[in-house]
Each structure stands twice: as C-alpha cells, then as structure tokens.
Design a protein around this motif. Structure first.
Motif, PDB file in Angstrom:
ATOM      1  N   GLU A 162      20.892 -19.068 -19.233  1.00  0.00           N
ATOM      2  CA  GLU A 162      22.142 -19.264 -19.943  1.00  0.00           C
ATOM      3  C   GLU A 162      22.890 -19.456 -18.689  1.00  0.00           C
ATOM      4  N   LEU A 163      24.056 -20.449 -18.583  1.00  0.00           N
ATOM      5  CA  LEU A 163      24.844 -20.572 -17.597  1.00  0.00           C
ATOM      6  C   LEU A 163      26.287 -20.558 -18.004  1.00  0.00           C
ATOM      7  N   HIS A 164      27.348 -19.717 -17.691  1.00  0.00           N
ATOM      8  CA  HIS A 164      28.542 -19.850 -17.960  1.00  0.00           C
ATOM      9  C   HIS A 164      29.288 -19.844 -16.731  1.00  0.00           C
ATOM     10  N   HIS A 165      30.835 -19.866 -17.288  1.00  0.00           N
ATOM     11  CA  HIS A 165      31.929 -19.910 -15.851  1.00  0.00           C
ATOM     12  C   HIS A 165      31.904 -18.321 -15.677  1.00  0.00           C
ATOM     13  N   ASN A 166      32.424 -18.078 -14.210  1.00  0.00           N
ATOM     14  CA  ASN A 166      32.312 -16.997 -13.801  1.00  0.00           C
ATOM     15  C   ASN A 166      33.519 -15.987 -14.194  1.00  0.00           C
ATOM     16  N   GLN A 167      34.120 -16.339 -15.376  1.00  0.00           N
ATOM     17  CA  GLN A 167      34.978 -15.256 -16.032  1.00  0.00           C
ATOM     18  C   GLN A 167      34.336 -14.639 -17.076  1.00  0.00           C
ATOM     19  N   LYS A 168      33.127 -15.070 -17.445  1.00  0.00           N
ATOM     20  CA  LYS A 168      32.603 -14.115 -18.593  1.00  0.00           C
ATOM     21  C   LYS A 168      32.085 -13.099 -18.052  1.00  0.00           C
ATOM     22  N   ALA A 169      32.525 -12.003 -18.851  1.00  0.00           N
ATOM     23  CA  ALA A 169      32.276 -10.532 -18.552  1.00  0.00           C
ATOM     24  C   ALA A 169      30.835  -9.923 -18.908  1.00  0.00           C
ATOM     25  N   ASP A 170      30.279 -10.454 -19.927  1.00  0.00           N
ATOM     26  CA  ASP A 170      28.973  -9.717 -20.391  1.00  0.00           C
ATOM     27  C   ASP A 170      27.665 -10.479 -19.763  1.00  0.00           C
ATOM     28  N   ALA A 171      26.762 -10.230 -19.500  1.00  0.00           N
ATOM     29  CA  ALA A 171      25.416 -10.946 -19.424  1.00  0.00           C
ATOM     30  C   ALA A 171      24.163 -10.247 -19.902  1.00  0.00           C
ATOM     31  N   PRO A 172      23.198 -10.666 -20.486  1.00  0.00           N
ATOM     32  CA  PRO A 172      22.885 -12.001 -20.799  1.00  0.00           C
ATOM     33  C   PRO A 172      24.227 -12.549 -21.858  1.00  0.00           C
ATOM     34  N   SER A 173      24.391 -13.717 -22.029  1.00  0.00           N
ATOM     35  CA  SER A 173      25.414 -14.281 -23.186  1.00  0.00           C
ATOM     36  C   SER A 173      24.692 -13.799 -24.333  1.00  0.00           C
ATOM     37  N   GLY A 174      25.886 -13.623 -25.530  1.00  0.00           N
ATOM     38  CA  GLY A 174      25.144 -13.075 -26.870  1.00  0.00           C
ATOM     39  C   GLY A 174      24.401 -14.375 -27.454  1.00  0.00           C
ATOM     40  N   THR A 175      24.868 -15.593 -27.119  1.00  0.00           N
ATOM     41  CA  THR A 175      23.901 -16.779 -27.559  1.00  0.00           C
ATOM     42  C   THR A 175      22.465 -16.445 -27.001  1.00  0.00           C
ATOM     43  N   ALA A 176      22.197 -16.074 -25.793  1.00  0.00           N
ATOM     44  CA  ALA A 176      21.029 -16.044 -25.325  1.00  0.00           C
ATOM     45  C   ALA A 176      20.205 -14.772 -25.876  1.00  0.00           C
ATOM     46  N   ILE A 177      20.924 -13.621 -26.107  1.00  0.00           N
ATOM     47  CA  ILE A 177      20.182 -12.370 -26.936  1.00  0.00           C
ATOM     48  C   ILE A 177      20.058 -12.973 -28.083  1.00  0.00           C
ATOM     49  N   LYS A 178      20.841 -13.886 -28.903  1.00  0.00           N
ATOM     50  CA  LYS A 178      20.667 -14.113 -30.390  1.00  0.00           C
ATOM     51  C   LYS A 178      19.385 -15.108 -30.455  1.00  0.00           C
ATOM     52  N   THR A 179      19.006 -16.058 -29.497  1.00  0.00           N
ATOM     53  CA  THR A 179      18.214 -16.794 -29.452  1.00  0.00           C
ATOM     54  C   THR A 179      16.869 -16.082 -29.094  1.00  0.00           C
ATOM     55  N   ALA A 180      16.836 -15.104 -28.332  1.00  0.00           N
ATOM     56  CA  ALA A 180      15.592 -14.203 -27.985  1.00  0.00           C
ATOM     57  C   ALA A 180      15.209 -13.232 -29.341  1.00  0.00           C
ATOM     58  N   GLU A 181      16.297 -13.065 -30.216  1.00  0.00           N
ATOM     59  CA  GLU A 181      15.937 -12.238 -31.538  1.00  0.00           C
ATOM     60  C   GLU A 181      15.447 -13.251 -32.508  1.00  0.00           C
ATOM     61  N   MET A 182      15.899 -14.358 -32.323  1.00  0.00           N
ATOM     62  CA  MET A 182      15.378 -15.195 -33.447  1.00  0.00           C
ATOM     63  C   MET A 182      13.620 -15.769 -33.156  1.00  0.00           C
ATOM     64  N   LEU A 183      13.784 -15.904 -31.712  1.00  0.00           N
ATOM     65  CA  LEU A 183      11.983 -16.077 -31.203  1.00  0.00           C
ATOM     66  C   LEU A 183      11.214 -14.801 -31.762  1.00  0.00           C
ATOM     67  N   ALA A 184      11.834 -13.534 -31.665  1.00  0.00           N
ATOM     68  CA  ALA A 184      11.212 -12.383 -31.765  1.00  0.00           C
ATOM     69  C   ALA A 184      10.681 -12.500 -33.291  1.00  0.00           C
ATOM     70  N   GLU A 185      11.545 -13.334 -34.141  1.00  0.00           N
ATOM     71  CA  GLU A 185      10.913 -13.202 -35.682  1.00  0.00           C
ATOM     72  C   GLU A 185       9.747 -14.106 -36.037  1.00  0.00           C
ATOM     73  N   ILE A 186       9.383 -14.849 -35.031  1.00  0.00           N
ATOM     74  CA  ILE A 186       8.245 -15.655 -34.949  1.00  0.00           C
ATOM     75  C   ILE A 186       6.931 -15.080 -34.228  1.00  0.00           C
ATOM     76  N   LYS A 187       7.048 -14.077 -33.187  1.00  0.00           N
ATOM     77  CA  LYS A 187       6.038 -13.565 -32.618  1.00  0.00           C
ATOM     78  C   LYS A 187       6.430 -12.380 -32.070  1.00  0.00           C
ATOM     79  N   ASN A 188       5.706 -11.225 -31.824  1.00  0.00           N
ATOM     80  CA  ASN A 188       6.142  -9.965 -31.347  1.00  0.00           C
ATOM     81  C   ASN A 188       5.938  -9.972 -30.002  1.00  0.00           C
TER      82      ASN A 188
END
Length: 275
Positions: A162-188
């Motif tokens: 994930e790539l964001h502007h340098n004023q973003k305070a948190d990492a990884p992004s919430g979108t990346a975390i959510k994507t990983a959570e969705m992938l975890a629903e498919i395989k453990n």
C-alpha cells in the motif's frame, strides 16, 4: 425528501483534505444538510466551512468542540449523522461521544484496533444506534478486494503493498489490513516457507499477519492512496491494483454510508457490507 426528513450531518475534521470534500459532497447531495463542522485548526475556527471547503458560504462556522456540535445535531427532527475524518489518536473517543448523543457515526479515520472496533460495536448495539466504519470508501477498492478473495482460492502466495502520501499517520493502512482480513476468510495460511529467511535490516519483509500475509507500506509526497495485491505461483504473477488520483472518488461511498447508517441499529465494518 422533505426538509423535515432531511438527514442532519456533522463533519468532524471538516477542514482536512477529506473533510473539505465531505463538506462539498453533503452540500450538493439531496436529502441531507450540514448542521455542524468541527476542526482543531486554530486559524480556521469561526470561519464559514463552505468558504474553507471552496463551495461558497453555507453559514456554518467551524467550531473546535465536538460535543457542542453533537448537541446541535440532537435538536434536529431527524436523528443526525457524524462523519469523522480526523486522526487515529482521537477517533475512538469521537465515535463513543457520537453514539452517546444518539448521533450515528460514519467513520473513515483508520487506526482503530480490533479491540476498539469490538468495543464500539457493543456500545452501538446497546444504544441501538447504527454506525459504519469503513477503511476505504472507494467502490473501486471494494471491487479489488472482492477480486482478491476470488484469486485467493487458487493462489497460496500473496503480498500486499500500500502506498500513501507522507501525511498519513498510521501504517499499514486500514484498507490493507481489511484486505488481509478478507483473504484470511478464504484460507488460514499463506506463503508456505521455501527457505529460512533472514532480514539484514529489521522490517525489510514488511509486517506479517497471523495467516502469514506480508504487508508493505510506502509513504511519499506525490502519492494519494494506492494498493496492490500480488499473487504468485510458478510461472505467473497476478496483480490487482487500485489508484486514487482525487479524493472526490471517495464521496459517492461516503454519501451512501450517510444514507445507509440511518437504517442500522448496530455497527457495520466495511463499505462492502452496505452495498
């Protein structure tokens, strides 16, 4: 929709880059109207939020105290909605305050922990107050995540960048975390080890989830919001990528969430769950 049935909206973080877009979107949308704007920028307190956002006078001054503005929303004939694009450090308390006042939160601020989201869900359910927390309001990102879940059925190896502007305070992004959570629903479990890895510099391989999904965060001026999901197998790489070039792309999702949250009595996490 009649004026009496129009949804009153409070925007927290109204002078930020996302907040200004929300001001314009709400001002232009049918069936909703702005009743309050909150921001902590001292030089903007008291200024008309429409002028600050660039959409003309709205006769709504920017105030610094969220709770006083939430009180304004409770005086409307229709239950109000608070849209929050602020900072990870304060978003949890912002959402609790909104629910306590009976104002439904729509949250785009990322950085909430799973424990905080669970606590807010319990609080919202107890109060019978709808809430929506969405790591990303882009329809394109939702489509990318759905495609990634399909691909995960056929690939065992995946990494997220994930790539964001340098004023973003948190990492990884919430979108990346959510994507990983969705992938975890498919395989453990993903990325079965091929060799014993050694990091010459700590963090070189990025962060890693319990399912062994690696996430890499890039922060640079000139970027806005971008994500790649890379799947690999012998002889092929399957790449999914979404690029945001204008924050206006998030606004249809925000406006949809404002409408949908009025129908809820519990917390919903993820825009895909209201589409």
């Amino acid at each position: 929709m009649s004026a009496e049935a129009s949804i009153p909206v409070v925007i927290n973080g109204a002078a930020g880059k996302m907040g200004r877009e929300v001001v314009k979107a709400v001002a232009a949308a049918e069936g909703m109207h702005l009743v309050g704007a909150v921001d902590r920028s001292p030089e903007l307190i008291g200024q008309d939020v429409g002028v600050v956002a660039g959409c003309g006078e709205l006769e709504i001054p920017i105030l610094s105290d969220l709770q006083s503005v939430l009180v304004l929303a409770t005086q409307e004939p229709v239950q109000g909605v608070m849209v929050d694009f602020t900072h990870p450090k304060g978003v949890y308390e912002n959402v609790r305050s909104a629910i306590a006042y009976g104002v439904r939160p729509v949250v785009g601020t990322t950085g909430l922990t799973p424990e905080q989201i669970s606590d807010l869900a319990a609080f919202a359910e107890k109060a019978s107050t709808g809430a929506i927390i969405a790591p990303n309001f882009s329809i394109g990102v939702i489509l990318l995540q759905q495609a990634a879940m399909q691909a995960a059925k056929y690939f065992d190896h995946v990494e997220i960048i994930e790539l964001h502007h340098n004023q973003k305070a948190d990492a990884p992004s919430g979108t990346a975390i959510k994507t990983a959570e969705m992938l975890a629903e498919i395989k453990n479990q993903y990325n079965p080890a091929q060799v014993k890895e050694t990091e010459q510099l700590p963090g070189a391989r990025g962060s890693c989830t319990a399912e062994n999904i690696r996430m890499h965060s890039v922060r640079l001026p000139g970027l806005l919001a971008h994500q790649e999901v890379l799947f690999g197998s012998p002889g092929q790489i399957y790449t999914l990528r979404h690029d945001t070039s204008d924050r206006a792309s998030f606004m249809p999702g925000v406006v949809l969430a404002i409408r949908k949250v009025t129908e809820l009595k519990t917390l919903v996490y993820g825009l895909e769950n209201i589409l």
